[in-house]
Design a protein around this motif. Structure first.
Motif, mmCIF file in Angstrom:
data_model
loop_
_atom_site.group_PDB
_atom_site.id
_atom_site.type_symbol
_atom_site.label_atom_id
_atom_site.label_comp_id
_atom_site.label_asym_id
_atom_site.label_seq_id
_atom_site.Cartn_x
_atom_site.Cartn_y
_atom_site.Cartn_z
ATOM 1 N N UNK A 99 0.826 -1.226 0.000
ATOM 2 C CA UNK A 99 0.000 0.000 0.000
ATOM 3 C C UNK A 99 0.853 1.266 0.000
ATOM 4 N N UNK A 100 2.171 1.108 0.051
ATOM 5 C CA UNK A 100 3.020 2.281 -0.118
ATOM 6 C C UNK A 100 3.299 2.523 -1.602
ATOM 7 N N UNK A 101 2.717 1.701 -2.479
ATOM 8 C CA UNK A 101 2.606 2.093 -3.888
ATOM 9 C C UNK A 101 3.612 1.540 -4.888
ATOM 10 N N UNK A 102 4.453 0.568 -4.487
ATOM 11 C CA UNK A 102 5.517 0.153 -5.412
ATOM 12 C C UNK A 102 4.988 -0.276 -6.776
ATOM 13 N N UNK A 103 3.896 -1.031 -6.789
ATOM 14 C CA UNK A 103 3.495 -1.561 -8.092
ATOM 15 C C UNK A 103 2.732 -0.567 -8.955
ATOM 16 N N UNK A 104 2.335 0.556 -8.369
ATOM 17 C CA UNK A 104 1.785 1.598 -9.240
ATOM 18 C C UNK A 104 2.935 2.135 -10.103
ATOM 19 N N UNK A 105 4.157 2.118 -9.534
ATOM 20 C CA UNK A 105 5.314 2.539 -10.327
ATOM 21 C C UNK A 105 5.738 1.420 -11.279
ATOM 22 N N UNK A 106 5.877 0.199 -10.713
ATOM 23 C CA UNK A 106 6.383 -0.917 -11.531
ATOM 24 C C UNK A 106 5.435 -1.234 -12.701
ATOM 25 N N UNK A 162 -1.104 10.565 -0.762
ATOM 26 C CA UNK A 162 -1.674 9.459 0.006
ATOM 27 C C UNK A 162 -0.614 8.366 0.237
ATOM 28 N N UNK A 163 0.082 7.981 -0.851
ATOM 29 C CA UNK A 163 1.124 6.961 -0.692
ATOM 30 C C UNK A 163 2.231 7.452 0.252
ATOM 31 N N UNK A 164 2.583 8.750 0.140
ATOM 32 C CA UNK A 164 3.628 9.313 1.016
ATOM 33 C C UNK A 164 3.209 9.201 2.480
ATOM 34 N N UNK A 165 1.945 9.540 2.768
ATOM 35 C CA UNK A 165 1.471 9.487 4.162
ATOM 36 C C UNK A 165 1.440 8.032 4.651
ATOM 37 N N UNK A 166 0.978 7.118 3.793
ATOM 38 C CA UNK A 166 0.962 5.702 4.195
ATOM 39 C C UNK A 166 2.389 5.214 4.460
#
Ligand code: BGC
Length: 469
Positions: free
Chosen positions: A267-274, A423-427
């Motif tokens: 939920x910190x977003x790695x796969x939105x980038x990958x 949102x990802x930064x806060x998580x």
């Protein structure tokens, strides 16, 4: 002095080291397949779109995300299987499932068969994701376990990068079948290589097959270490385990820690980038070749920083890398959020800031949370329930991955780039606080010693902190 081979102790040491590294490298092919099969779809989709009479957005999403559903199931099944039939046979079975799934995807006659193939590949990816670190963790000597288990993460990142390059290289031919089919090569190599590997010594001891375990350990450890290790493993593996043991008061906090690490990793977003970086940058106004190039750059940073992590994990320990890496991830996310402040279209400086933010974010993930999650879940669980507990954590990881992947584009159009990345930064900051207070240090200790400590209900903070307190 008598040695195992009758040669000098130094020659024996070299042989032992080679055996351990060869076994880790072969098993890590499972990680390569994990990375390749999750990454390849972004390139393949471009050409799948127009196949089978044209695919809708929803049909495209299904091709991507059904693999994740399969992986959830694969991780559950593999946990049980690896405790029951052993780690080696589970890896062999996983390689066969990979071959079947990949062949079906490459030769699929229809769209529904492709979906079935993606689920089958997912089963294998989920299984590999838990059984590879499990197997490596159990035969690696404690001194170098961090680096060896993390060869798996390195293989994942290499698999992702190779899939980007394959997508790019085959784009002129539009050959999505070959993009999927290429994965059959490492799958066959995994199967063949694994035939020559030995079963995990810890699992053999758990099964009461001490003589076989002794024979394996003699090839992997210094002569004086074999009997103490067998005795230690026996001591912690006493008693029968059932699924209910995962909820026992002494174990529950560890299961929760593994699940929390798993969920935070996603939920910190790695796969939105990958999975989405090229489309994100393309939509933001970058030409498709610059977007693809930026993506390959991100892939290279991912591999490079994982290599740095492998070199450091057994020196600095897991916690410093996890904590520093997570801080870097937050910085990267906030920078990316900033870049989108002026609107969805990125130009000049804001494009540079967005790409730099994504690079800092990915590099920081690669040095910390990426490898540390898969490593810690191979280290913190008691042997009796290790397979089952690791599969709970892996399933949580695939489940969280599925939720983020399926909702990202909708979220992006609802709250924009700045909103999503904030949102990802806060998580990521929430994750940081959790890691600081709850994640134990496991560097350099035997899995048995870690188990005794954690069972004794010791604090999550490392020994040095505890002494100071
Ligand atoms: C994660 C994957 C991710 C990969 C990126 C792994 O540790 O579990 O979800 O795609 O790292 O390198």
């Amino acid at each position: 002095m008598a040695t195992v081979t009758g040669k000098s102790p130094a020659a024996d040491e070299v042989r032992r080291r080679r055996r351990v590294i060869a076994a880790a490298a072969i098993t890590a092919l499972g990680g390569l397949l994990f990375g390749y099969d999750t990454g390849v779809v972004s390139g393949a989709l471009l050409f799948l779109k127009t196949s089978f009479g044209g695919l809708s957005n929803f049909q495209e999403e299904l091709v991507t995300s059904l693999l994740l559903v399969g992986a959830m199931i694969g991780a559950i099944v593999a946990g049980r299987l690896s405790d029951k039939i052993g780690r080696k046979r589970t890896v062999l079975g996983t390689a066969l499932v990979f071959i079947v799934g990949v062949a079906l995807a490459a030769f699929t006659p229809t769209y529904p068969v492709l979906l079935l193939a993606r689920i089958i590949i997912g089963l294998a990816v989920g299984s590999a994701s838990m059984v590879v670190p499990l197997y490596i963790g159990e035969f690696a000597p404690p001194r170098v376990r961090g680096g060896l288990v993390s060869l798996n993460q390195l293989a994942i990142t290499i698999g992702i990068l190779v899939s980007y390059l394959a997508g790019y290289g085959l784009s002129s031919t539009h050959n999505w079948r070959l993009m999927f089919g290429l994965a059959a090569i490492p799958a066959a190599a995994l199967f063949a290589g694994m035939l020559f590997q030995r079963e995990s010594p810890h699992w053999l001891i758990e099964q009461g097959r001490d003589d076989e375990a002794r024979a394996v350990l003699r090839q992997l450890r210094e002569p004086g270490q074999v009997e103490p290790e067998i005795a230690e493993v026996k001591e912690v593996s006493r008693g029968r385990a059932s699924a209910r043991d995962l909820l026992a008061p002494a174990i529950r906090p560890l299961v929760l820690t593994g699940v929390a690490l798993a969920v935070f990793q996603q939920i910190t977003g790695i796969n939105t980038v990958i999975y989405y970086a090229p489309s994100l940058l393309h939509d933001a106004g970058l030409g498709s070749s610059s977007a693809l190039l930026a993506n390959v750059g991100i892939g290279i940073v991912n591999v490079g920083m994982t290599i740095v992590a492998i070199r450091l994990l057994d020196r600095t320990g897991r916690r410093p890398l996890l904590i520093c890496g997570t801080i870097g991830m937050a910085v990267g996310m906030f920078a990316t959020a900033l870049a989108f402040l002026g609107g969805a279209h990125l130009a000049g400086a804001s494009a540079v800031v967005a790409i730099a933010g994504l690079v800092v974010y990915t590099g920081s993930f690669a040095i910390g949370l990426g490898p540390v999650f898969w490593l810690l879940i191979a280290e913190i669980y008691p042997l009796r329930i290790r397979g089952a507990a690791m599969s709970v954590a892996s399933t949580a990881n695939w489940g969280a991955n599925f939720v983020v992947t399926i909702s990202f584009l909708t979220l992006l159009s609802a709250i924009g780039g700045t909103g999503v990345f904030l949102l990802f930064g806060c998580l990521t900051l929430v994750a940081l606080a959790y890691f600081y207070f709850r994640v134990p240090e496991t560097k350099g200790r035997s899995l048995q010693a870690i188990e005794r400590d954690l069972r004794g209900g010791q604090s999550a903070r490392p020994a040095a902190d505890r002494r100071a307190a």
